[in-house]
Design a protein around this motif. Structure first.
Motif, PDB file in Angstrom:
ATOM      1  N   ILE A 180      35.739  59.623  30.529  1.00 20.90           N
ATOM      2  CA  ILE A 180      36.726  60.546  29.962  1.00 20.90           C
ATOM      3  C   ILE A 180      36.288  61.995  30.191  1.00 20.90           C
ATOM      4  O   ILE A 180      37.080  62.843  30.611  1.00 20.90           O
ATOM      5  CB  ILE A 180      36.917  60.272  28.463  1.00 20.90           C
ATOM      6  N   ILE A 181      35.013  62.285  29.919  1.00 19.20           N
ATOM      7  CA  ILE A 181      34.488  63.642  30.133  1.00 19.20           C
ATOM      8  C   ILE A 181      34.632  64.030  31.601  1.00 19.20           C
ATOM      9  O   ILE A 181      35.041  65.153  31.925  1.00 19.20           O
ATOM     10  CB  ILE A 181      33.016  63.729  29.683  1.00 19.20           C
ATOM     11  N   PHE A 182      34.298  63.095  32.490  1.00 13.46           N
ATOM     12  CA  PHE A 182      34.423  63.371  33.925  1.00 13.46           C
ATOM     13  C   PHE A 182      35.875  63.663  34.294  1.00 13.46           C
ATOM     14  O   PHE A 182      36.153  64.567  35.087  1.00 13.46           O
ATOM     15  CB  PHE A 182      33.911  62.184  34.739  1.00 13.46           C
ATOM     16  N   GLY A 183      36.806  62.906  33.724  1.00 12.10           N
ATOM     17  CA  GLY A 183      38.216  63.106  34.020  1.00 12.10           C
ATOM     18  C   GLY A 183      38.672  64.515  33.662  1.00 12.10           C
ATOM     19  O   GLY A 183      39.340  65.191  34.461  1.00 12.10           O
ATOM     20  N   PHE A 184      38.291  64.992  32.474  1.00 10.78           N
ATOM     21  CA  PHE A 184      38.663  66.338  32.048  1.00 10.78           C
ATOM     22  C   PHE A 184      37.986  67.395  32.910  1.00 10.78           C
ATOM     23  O   PHE A 184      38.619  68.356  33.370  1.00 10.78           O
ATOM     24  CB  PHE A 184      38.283  66.551  30.580  1.00 10.78           C
ATOM     25  N   ALA A 185      36.664  67.240  33.141  1.00 12.99           N
ATOM     26  CA  ALA A 185      35.912  68.243  33.895  1.00 12.99           C
ATOM     27  C   ALA A 185      36.376  68.310  35.344  1.00 12.99           C
ATOM     28  O   ALA A 185      36.514  69.404  35.915  1.00 12.99           O
ATOM     29  CB  ALA A 185      34.418  67.931  33.832  1.00 12.99           C
ATOM     30  N   ALA A 186      36.624  67.138  35.959  1.00 10.32           N
ATOM     31  CA  ALA A 186      37.073  67.107  37.353  1.00 10.32           C
ATOM     32  C   ALA A 186      38.458  67.737  37.488  1.00 10.32           C
ATOM     33  O   ALA A 186      38.745  68.442  38.466  1.00 10.32           O
ATOM     34  CB  ALA A 186      37.087  65.671  37.869  1.00 10.32           C
ATOM     35  N   ALA A 187      39.324  67.492  36.499  1.00 10.23           N
ATOM     36  CA  ALA A 187      40.663  68.088  36.529  1.00 10.23           C
ATOM     37  C   ALA A 187      40.579  69.608  36.437  1.00 10.23           C
ATOM     38  O   ALA A 187      41.282  70.335  37.160  1.00 10.23           O
ATOM     39  CB  ALA A 187      41.504  67.539  35.385  1.00 10.23           C
ATOM     40  N   LEU A 188      39.711  70.113  35.564  1.00 12.82           N
ATOM     41  CA  LEU A 188      39.539  71.564  35.431  1.00 12.82           C
ATOM     42  C   LEU A 188      38.940  72.159  36.704  1.00 12.82           C
ATOM     43  O   LEU A 188      39.383  73.216  37.191  1.00 12.82           O
ATOM     44  CB  LEU A 188      38.647  71.868  34.230  1.00 12.82           C
ATOM     45  N   ALA A 189      37.929  71.480  37.270  1.00 13.85           N
ATOM     46  CA  ALA A 189      37.298  71.967  38.503  1.00 13.85           C
ATOM     47  C   ALA A 189      38.306  71.989  39.654  1.00 13.85           C
ATOM     48  O   ALA A 189      38.335  72.935  40.458  1.00 13.85           O
ATOM     49  CB  ALA A 189      36.096  71.090  38.857  1.00 13.85           C
TER      50      ALA A 189
END
Length: 431
Positions: A180-189
């Motif tokens: 979940i954290i990766f999903g949010f961070a990757a979307a922001l990046a």
């Protein structure tokens, strides 16, 4: 039979004898290497990994490479099934009774260690590179753990107690949170990289979260359905050998469906075990899981031998400042975050002191996320030195995560054993 089909059949017939010979030889060699390593007070799995590395790509220039890329690809199903069993065994330890005994503290630990690792690594990488998209990606990699190393130590040394239960819960649930954290961070990046491109219209932050969110949801759904079905069927199984067949079938089915539908095989199989342990009486659950304890050592020998073969030791010199920052930041974030969560959660003193040391292993999930970044970020962002910013990030992430996983896969299990030993829980299991 067509010419291509005939050629494929001939190659398969030639490859199978080699694969069987190699697996048999490695099983024997790794078993005795593990025995030898254990005399030095190190876990057996270090011996398995060393043998795998010795005959993998790392020593190809010495003519020792038996695990070539085609061979590793052919044997990859062993790794998937082994991870399935590890996840199922974690789930089968997470009874609501035991989790209630641990209290809300375990939730505090899981969230605190995951988010602290994320923010610490993100901050440190940004300070070192001034590259926010890259910092977000490395930060999102930090919470992902490799539960196989921790579970292998627990089972090899027959550990039992409150710290053992806490470790089962943390390494089980934090991978789901990591995704979940990766999903949010990757979307922001991605949004930041797309903003660098002239005339490019972003697909939107929340649209990018669709894939990881669906992965989590459907993994839980598939695991729940299979778990309830398994819980119904095991009531009618009388003999332990028959029980092993049924459980093996469900874990393999859960693993196959996860791969087929691009779900998290760790989360799917963990939920199968979780549903079973919380819907059936303890005596029946013990009857289901007892046969697994007999085959898990075999699974671990194969799994960690292949894990060692995948290690690219020649990547270690390429660690650089980013790799060192990542190792130190992730370690500090997980250990410090776990302790912080334990303090807020008011857990046992030994959990507070040692849980962070037992969750440092990192391998498959992180490398899988790195591969996703490498594929999905290619061509995004401004052009720097002839390459897109996203492509440069993908290459750096692949190289660094591959190298750092070598460190964490060796150090993680050793520290897990140390933590369980200091907590007085080694050799305490009654089953």
């Amino acid at each position: 039979m067509s010419a291509p089909a005939a050629q494929h059949a001939a190659e398969t017939a030639t490859a199978l004898p080699y694969l069987f010979t190699l697996v048999g030889a490695m099983l024997i060699i790794c078993f005795y290497a593990g025995k030898l390593i254990r005399k030095t007070s190190l876990p057996s799995l270090i011996g398995y990994m060393l043998i795998g590395a010795l005959f993998g790509p790392s020593f190809a220039k010495f003519g020792l490479q038996l695990f070539t890329e085609p061979v590793l690809h052919s044997l990859s199903f062993i790794t998937q099934v082994a991870l399935g069993f590890v996840a199922f065994s974690i789930g089968s330890e997470l009874s609501m009774k035991s989790l209630k005994r641990l209290g809300s503290g375990i939730v505090w630990i899981i969230f605190a260690e995951s988010f602290t690792a994320f923010f610490v690594v993100t901050g440190l990488i940004y300070a070192a590179t001034q590259d926010l998209p890259m910092a977000l990606i490395f930060g999102s990699m930090a919470p992902a753990s490799a539960p196989a190393g921790t579970v292998a130590i627990i089972q090899e040394y027959k550990a039992s107690g409150s710290l053992t239960q806490a470790l089962y819960a943390v390494v089980g649930f934090d991978d789901g949170l990591a995704i979940i954290i990766f999903g949010f961070a990757a979307a922001l990046a991605k949004s930041l990289l797309q903003a660098e491109m002239p005339g490019h219209v972003s697909e939107g932050f929340f649209a990018m979260l669709k894939a990881p969110t669906l992965e989590i949801i459907f993994s839980i759904i598939v695991g729940t359905v299979l778990g309830f079905l398994l819980a119904q069927l095991v009531r009618f199984v009388k003999h332990s050998r028959d029980m092993l067949i049924v459980v093996f079938g469900f874990v393999t089915l859960g693993t196959g469906l996860s791969m087929l539908w691009h779900l998290s095989l760790i989360l799917t199989n963990m939920v199968i075990g979780f549903v079973l342990v919380n819907t059936r009486r303890e005596s029946l659950v013990h009857k289901v899981t007892a046969p697994l304890l007999e085959i898990m050592p075999l699974t671990f020998v194969l799994f960690f031998c292949l894990a060692g073969a995948h290690l690219q030791l020649n990547a270690l010199p390429s660690l650089g400042i980013i790799g060192l920052v990542y190792i130190l930041g992730r370690s500090a974030g997980l250990i410090g975050g776990a302790r912080l969560g334990a303090i807020f959660g008011h857990v046992d003193e030994k959990i507070k002191k040692y849980v962070g040391l037992g969750i440092l292993s990192q391998a498959g999930v992180a490398i899988g996320l790195a591969l996703i970044v490498n594929a999905e970020f290619a061509g995004l962002g401004a052009v720097i030195d002839g390459k897109a910013h996203g492509s440069l990030i993908g290459a750096k992430v692949i190289t660094t995560i591959t190298a750092t996983c070598i460190v964490f896969e060796i150090v993680g299990p050793v520290l897990a054993k140390y933590a369980l030993g200091k907590a007085g829980e080694l050799g305490k299991a009654t089953r």
